[in-house]
Structure formats: C-alpha cells, structure tokens
Design an enzyme around this catalytic site. Structure first.
Site, PDB file in Angstrom:
ATOM      1  N   HIS A  52       0.830  -1.198   0.000  1.00  0.00           N
ATOM      2  CA  HIS A  52       0.000   0.000   0.000  1.00  0.00           C
ATOM      3  C   HIS A  52       0.871   1.257   0.000  1.00  0.00           C
ATOM      4  CE1 HIS A  52      -3.643  -2.357   1.814  1.00  0.00           C
ATOM      5  NE2 HIS A  52      -3.225  -2.843   0.660  1.00  0.00           N
ATOM      6  N   GLU A  54       1.287   3.717   2.202  1.00  0.00           N
ATOM      7  CA  GLU A  54       2.004   4.093   3.417  1.00  0.00           C
ATOM      8  C   GLU A  54       3.343   3.355   3.570  1.00  0.00           C
ATOM      9  OE1 GLU A  54      -2.436   4.098   4.657  1.00  0.00           O
ATOM     10  OE2 GLU A  54      -1.160   3.264   3.068  1.00  0.00           O
ATOM     11  N   ALA A 156     -21.099  11.765 -26.459  1.00  0.00           N
ATOM     12  CA  ALA A 156     -20.666  12.838 -27.353  1.00  0.00           C
ATOM     13  C   ALA A 156     -21.823  13.119 -28.306  1.00  0.00           C
ATOM     14  CB  ALA A 156     -19.421  12.414 -28.126  1.00  0.00           C
ATOM     15  N   ARG A 186     -10.520   6.724 -20.055  1.00  0.00           N
ATOM     16  CA  ARG A 186     -10.272   5.285 -20.184  1.00  0.00           C
ATOM     17  C   ARG A 186      -9.110   4.844 -19.295  1.00  0.00           C
ATOM     18  NH1 ARG A 186     -10.771   4.039 -26.727  1.00  0.00           N
ATOM     19  NH2 ARG A 186     -13.031   4.434 -26.912  1.00  0.00           N
ATOM     20  N   LEU A 206     -11.315  -0.061 -27.755  1.00  0.00           N
ATOM     21  CA  LEU A 206     -11.642   0.470 -26.427  1.00  0.00           C
ATOM     22  C   LEU A 206     -10.423   0.624 -25.509  1.00  0.00           C
ATOM     23  CD1 LEU A 206     -14.978  -1.431 -25.691  1.00  0.00           C
ATOM     24  CD2 LEU A 206     -14.684   0.867 -26.613  1.00  0.00           C
ATOM     25  N   ARG A 209      -5.424   5.240 -25.644  1.00  0.00           N
ATOM     26  CA  ARG A 209      -4.291   5.530 -26.515  1.00  0.00           C
ATOM     27  C   ARG A 209      -3.631   6.825 -26.054  1.00  0.00           C
ATOM     28  NH1 ARG A 209      -8.587   4.597 -29.871  1.00  0.00           N
ATOM     29  NH2 ARG A 209      -8.708   6.802 -30.383  1.00  0.00           N
ATOM     30  N   GLU A 289     -19.477   3.866 -22.865  1.00  0.00           N
ATOM     31  CA  GLU A 289     -19.448   4.784 -24.005  1.00  0.00           C
ATOM     32  C   GLU A 289     -20.621   4.557 -24.956  1.00  0.00           C
ATOM     33  OE1 GLU A 289     -15.742   5.441 -25.939  1.00  0.00           O
ATOM     34  OE2 GLU A 289     -14.587   5.425 -24.090  1.00  0.00           O
TER      35      GLU A 289
END
Length: 354
Positions: A52, A54, A156, A186, A206, A209, A289
């Site tokens: 983790h 810490e 969109a 993404r 998907l 990039r 999406e």
C-alpha cells in the site's frame, strides 16, 4: 487545518492519482512522509496484491521516518488482507503524527485504524482536503456501500442531442481535444462497457491511446451471441468479458474462451443483477461509451452515477440517432448536478453526478 497540511495532502493526492485505473478492487491511495517541513518519502498503491501507499512512502523515508508526519489520502487500513495492516507499519516506523484526508467508507472499518493509531500515542488529524480525497475514491466507496460498480456514462452529442447521423455515422462528432479527454477517462477506470451495436458498427478496441500501463477490462454485452468472432475486442489479446444470454450455445462460449475471452452467462439480462455480479468480481469503476439503447437502459434502471457529456456545435436533425433510446415524462426525467464544465476545443463539456 494548516496551509502546510493542505499542501502536503495535495502532494499525496498527486501520488494517489498515479494508481487510478490500476488498483481495483482496492482504492487509489497516496502518501507522503514529511519531516522538518520537507517531504522525505512518497508512495502510492500500484495494484491489488502489492504494498500500500504508506509502507512504500515509509520505505523511501527509511530511518528518518522516526518522529516524522505521514500524510495519507485515506484512513490507513487496520486489517490483514493480502498485505499486512498499514497501521502496524506506521507504528513500527516511529511516526509521530498522521494526517488523513478521509475515513474508510466501509462502515465495518471506518475509524478503526484511526483509533488504533491514537491508542498507540500517535497524533491523528482527519479531514484535510476531505472533499478531494473522497472524490478520488468515489468508485471504491460506491462498490463498498452498494456492491455495484460506479458507472460513468460518456456521451458525445450534437447540439440537438444526436450521437450519429441518419446513416449511423458517428466518427467524429466531437473534436480532437474531446477525444483526448476520453482517452484520459479510459486510463482512469478499470473497465469499459459499450453496446452490442457499437461493437458491430464501429469495431472499437476500447483500449486507451496511449495505454500508459492501463489495460481496462472490456465488458461486451452480446445477449444473443451474434457478434463476429473477429471483432477487435475478441481478437487483440487485451482482457475482455463477454456477457451472454441463457440461450447462447455452449459451442460459442467455448470458441470465445479459446480466443482468450472470459464469459458470463445470465438467465435474466437485467443490468442491476449484472452489475452486482461484476461488483462481486471486483470491478470497481466502469466507463460506458454507449450507444443510445444501452445508455437508455442504464439510465432507466437508475444505475448511472456520473455523466461525462460532450456537446459539439453541430446539428444533425430529426433523423439523427438519439443519444438516449428511452423516454420519460418531464416530472420523472433523470436529474444530475453539474460538478464541472468547460471547453475542449470547440466542444462544450460537463461532468455531472447524481
């Protein structure tokens, strides 16, 4: 709360963001160790099954951690899982003070780690930049409290709410700056979801990039088992989970599995039940999406927690494909609050939450 504490917590948040999209089913957490006004150790949780934040920050600080302050975005864990409790590492290092952004959202654990630290004589301060710290673990918190993944719906659209023209063409409605924002989204989640028709028509990969080390799980609903075997999501070797209806033949399931695709079969293709199953598998944050029918179904079942909505300054008219394939009466329409808004190039962008 001091300005210095806030400054250090912002550094811890910067560390935490490095783990977004990689840590599920664990939260993204960051920590810094501070002594004499200087940061002497940094750490963030890289992925489940690894140390983790810490202990990583304490390791970098070394013996200088004795008498220092550790600043961590989330309450240190106090139970043993795949890793030992972070509370024990903090005590063993001789830390004098712990500054925490927010408590553990799991009611079974909330406050327990803080109490253990106080009992050990360590000073504890809680609530520094709490809103920002809770925001970064919102998906983890939602999964802990509901058993379902946090679902962000990205759309969109044109000014008149269309996601494709009358012929189904949708590339590209928005501009390059908006599309770059989508790549960032993404990279921040651990799973992607699109509708069957989107896979059939656009054949997307998907994958973000560039990926920058991220490899989100592609979740592909194919209720009737009709998608071609040569779709990118079935062929490129990146992780894919295909959701199938009860009548899909065993031969298709075996063929997909041979191609490296995971499968889950459902007697009832109800999204609430599907999301519960995904949550039980540790899927924490899903970016959907679309398309319009899938978006409509998820909104109808009130399963969307967040919207990322892009509006391009274009009009396609009444025969364009609607962004949401459902209807509501005005007094029953789903409502969201605007958290952020701005512009990406010529496009208007809003981030909204329930």
């Amino acid at each position: 709360m001091t300005a210095k504490a806030e400054r250090w917590m912002r550094e811890a948040l910067t560390e935490a963001r490095k783990g977004l999209g990689r840590t599920a089913p664990n939260p993204a957490v960051g920590a810094v160790v501070v002594k004499n006004g200087k940061i002497i150790g940094r750490g963030y949780h890289h992925k489940a099954g690894t140390p983790h934040a810490e202990p990583l920050a304490l390791k970098e600080a070394g013996t200088a951690a004795k008498g220092a302050t550790i600043v961590v975005t989330l309450e240190p864990c106090s139970t043993t899982g795949r890793m030992p409790p972070c509370t024990e590492a903090i005590m063993a290092a001789g830390i004098k003070k712990v500054i925490v952004g927010c408590e553990d959202p799991n009611p079974a654990h909330a406050g327990r780690g803080l109490d253990l630290l106080r009992q050990a004589g360590i000073e504890v301060e809680v609530g520094v930049l709490e809103t920002e710290c809770r925001e970064i673990i919102r998906a983890f918190a939602h999964l802990q409290l509901t058993g379902q993944p946090y679902l962000t719906l990205k759309m969109a659209t044109t000014l008149d709410g269309r996601i494709a023209d009358a012929g189904g063409k949708s590339q590209w409605i928005t501009g390059p700056a908006s599309r770059e924002r989508v790549q960032e989204l993404r990279r921040s989640v651990d799973a992607m979801l699109v509708g069957t028709e989107t896979v059939r028509k656009d054949n997307p990969s998907l994958m973000p990039r560039p990926q920058k080390g991220r490899q989100p799980l592609r979740i592909i609903p194919d209720r009737h088992g009709r998608l071609p075997y040569n779709c990118k999501v079935f062929m490129d070797g990146n992780p894919t989970l295909c959701l199938l209806g009860k009548k899909v033949p065993e031969s298709r399931i075996l063929r997909l599995q041979k191609q490296g695709v995971e499968t889950l079969q459902f007697k009832s293709f109800a999204w609430a039940g599907i999301l519960k199953k995904l949550g039980a598998r540790g899927v924490q944050h899903i970016l959907c999406e679309g398309g319009g029918q899938l978006a409509g179904s998820l909104l109808k079942e009130e399963l969307v927690q967040e919207l990322e909505w892009f509006v391009a300054p274009k009009i396609l008219g009444e025969k364009g494909r609607p962004s949401v394939g459902r209807n509501w009466r005005l007094d029953q329409a789903p409502g969201f609050r605007v958290c952020e808004s701005g512009r990406f190039g010529d496009d208007i962008w809003m981030r909204l939450q329930k």
